[in-house]
Design a protein around this motif. Structure first.
Motif, short mmCIF file in Angstrom:
data_model
loop_
_atom_site.label_atom_id
_atom_site.label_comp_id
_atom_site.label_asym_id
_atom_site.label_seq_id
_atom_site.Cartn_x
_atom_site.Cartn_y
_atom_site.Cartn_z
N ALA A 18 -8.69 29.31 5.02
CA ALA A 18 -7.66 29.12 6.05
C ALA A 18 -6.75 27.95 5.66
CB ALA A 18 -8.32 28.84 7.40
N ARG A 19 -7.34 26.87 5.20
CA ARG A 19 -6.53 25.71 4.79
C ARG A 19 -5.70 26.06 3.55
NH1 ARG A 19 -9.49 20.54 3.80
NH2 ARG A 19 -7.52 19.51 4.27
N ALA A 20 -6.28 26.87 2.66
CA ALA A 20 -5.54 27.27 1.45
C ALA A 20 -4.28 28.04 1.84
CB ALA A 20 -6.43 28.11 0.54
N ALA A 72 -10.84 20.47 -2.00
CA ALA A 72 -11.36 20.72 -0.64
C ALA A 72 -10.43 21.68 0.11
CB ALA A 72 -11.52 19.40 0.11
N ILE A 73 -9.13 21.51 -0.07
CA ILE A 73 -8.18 22.41 0.60
C ILE A 73 -8.40 23.85 0.13
CG2 ILE A 73 -5.73 23.04 0.76
CD1 ILE A 73 -5.18 19.91 0.59
N THR A 128 9.10 20.31 3.75
CA THR A 128 8.40 19.63 2.66
C THR A 128 7.14 20.44 2.33
OG1 THR A 128 9.28 17.46 3.22
CG2 THR A 128 7.14 17.47 2.10
N SER A 129 6.72 20.43 1.08
CA SER A 129 5.55 21.20 0.64
C SER A 129 4.33 20.95 1.54
CB SER A 129 5.22 20.79 -0.80
OG SER A 129 3.85 20.96 -1.05
N ALA A 130 3.80 22.03 2.09
CA ALA A 130 2.60 21.91 2.95
C ALA A 130 1.43 21.36 2.14
CB ALA A 130 2.25 23.26 3.56
N LEU A 131 1.29 21.86 0.91
CA LEU A 131 0.17 21.39 0.07
C LEU A 131 0.24 19.88 -0.12
CD1 LEU A 131 -2.23 21.83 -1.84
CD2 LEU A 131 -0.59 22.41 -3.66
#
Ligand SMILES: Cc1ncc(COP(=O)(O)O)c(C=O)c1O
Length: 401
Positions: free
Chosen positions: A61-63, A55-56, A269-272
């Motif tokens: 934009a979220r990617a 979904a990300i 910290t990792s955004a993903l």
């Protein structure tokens, strides 16, 4: 190059963890694991994580957000969610009271970095979580005991006290409400800040829930900005450890200092991972925690029953109402390190010697068991082998007298 002569003095105190060394051995053999407290992988929400990730990346934009540096404080929507979670457990917090960390281990480490200069004193429960001790070791402190009996005086002069209130690693025990209240009052009276490790707070499977020390302190003070307590939390034991999403909650002025440490340590910290953690927490945290509690309760029961059946007289153990650990006290002359070594080598059973959980004055006749990875059958078989070996060690000791 003589590397050994070049390491900083702080590395002198850093030794390999018994648990990690053992895990290397475990990889090589069919071992009954009654030692390490890793969450059971059957609980990992792989499908939810896959769906959240898809979904990300389906949204450009979220990617982009997911693949960029996150703010050092943490991904704002996750901080908002955690502030809401802390509020829901009785500790009203705003986003400025939350910083996201790489697991709660990093939050604990940063507390050490924030407060400890070489030679400072830190008060810890004895025994204490090994990961915290190893983190604090690098700041070269002196250790004193942080007793949690309501009537016991606290040590004066320590920079902070580190405690686990729910289902501690390694003992599995929890503080009573009276002990928590007394701890807050006594610490406030001597100006001792507290760092509460909330790692297992969502894993209560029995008994009456008790608010965290942090929540009680916020309620007493009437405002999170006035508390003398910091609280660390994690999604490792309820979602998955590899996301490395944890947090620290506390007064915003302290959080701002911790953010400076975070910037220097790893930027963010990792955004993903934070975005995945948020999506899974929002939809599934309660269900995942329920599944974990049900599994660990069954496994605890099997291990307690096996201990009742197979332990020789003179052995005692804790009866946790949550979390992953049982602490076993052996007869005084039995060394837990010798027992754990022989069990691993001769009986292919892994338990963790208790001595490593003490920063000073180790109590050697102790071992930590964990039921997190032990099926009911494995717990029965492993504890049986431990009982047989212990009985033999006790007989040898009697014969030698
Ligand atoms: C008591 C305690 N605190 C903190 C941690 C660190 O967990 P994480 O960094 O995955 O949040 C652990 C891990 O086992 C633990 O047992």
């Amino acid at each position: 190059m003589d590397w050994n002569s070049l390491y900083a003095t702080r590395m002198g105190k850093v030794v390999a963890s018994d648990i990690r060394e053992r895990m290397k051995l475990l990889a090589a053999r069919q071992i009954i694991q009654l030692g390490g407290g890793l969450p059971d992988p059957s609980l990992f929400p792989a499908a939810e994580i896959a769906a959240a990730t898809a979904a990300i990346f389906a949204d450009p934009a979220r990617a982009t957000t997911a693949l960029h540096y996150a703010p050092s404080e943490g991904h704002m929507p996750l901080r908002e969610w955690i502030a809401g979670y802390m509020t829901s457990i009785g500790a009203p917090c705003g986003v400025d009271n939350i910083m996201i960390t790489n697991g709660s281990q990093q939050a604990i480490d940063f507390c050490g970095r924030l407060f400890l200069s070489p030679g400072d004193t830190v008060a810890v429960e004895m025994p204490s979580f090994i990961g915290a001790l190893r983190a604090f070791d690098t700041y070269e402190p002196r250790y004193v005991a942080l007793p949690n009996e309501a009537e016991a005086p606290l040590p004066v002069g320590a920079k902070f006290g580190y405690l686990g209130s729910d289902f501690r690693n390694p003992t599995g025990t929890a503080m009573t409400l009276a002990e928590r209240e007394a701890m807050i009052d006594k610490a406030a009276a001597i100006g001792l800040p507290l760092v509460e490790d909330g790692c297992y707070e969502k894993l209560r499977f029995e008994g009456q829930a008790v608010p965290s020390v942090f929540a009680l302190a916020v309620q007493k003070a009437g405002d999170v900005e006035k508390v003398g307590v910091l609280h660390t939390g994690t999604l490792s034991k309820t979602i998955a450890p590899s996301l490395r999403v944890g947090w620290v909650a506390g007064p915003s002025a302290v959080i701002r200092k911790l953010v400076l440490i975070k910037q220097a340590a790893d930027l963010a910290t990792s955004a993903l991972n934070q975005m995945i953690a948020l999506a899974v927490a929002q939809t599934s945290l309660d269900r995942l925690a329920d599944a974990g509690r049900a599994l660990y309760l069954r496994r605890r029961d099997a291990m307690l029953e096996a201990l009742e059946t197979h332990m020789p007289p003179g052995v005692t153990w804790t009866r946790p109402e949550g979390g992953l650990y049982i602490w076993v006290t052996l007869p005084a002359h039995i060394d837990g390190a010798v027992l754990s070594e022989r069990l691993l080598m001769e009986e292919a059973v892994s338990v963790i010697s208790g001595a490593a959980f003490y920063p000073v004055d180790p109590v050697r006749n102790t071992v930590r068991l964990s039921y997190s990875l032990a099926t009911e059958e494995a717990a029965r078989e492993g504890v049986k082998r431990m009982g047989t070996m212990l009985s033999a060690m006790l007989e040898t000791a009697v014969a030698a007298e």
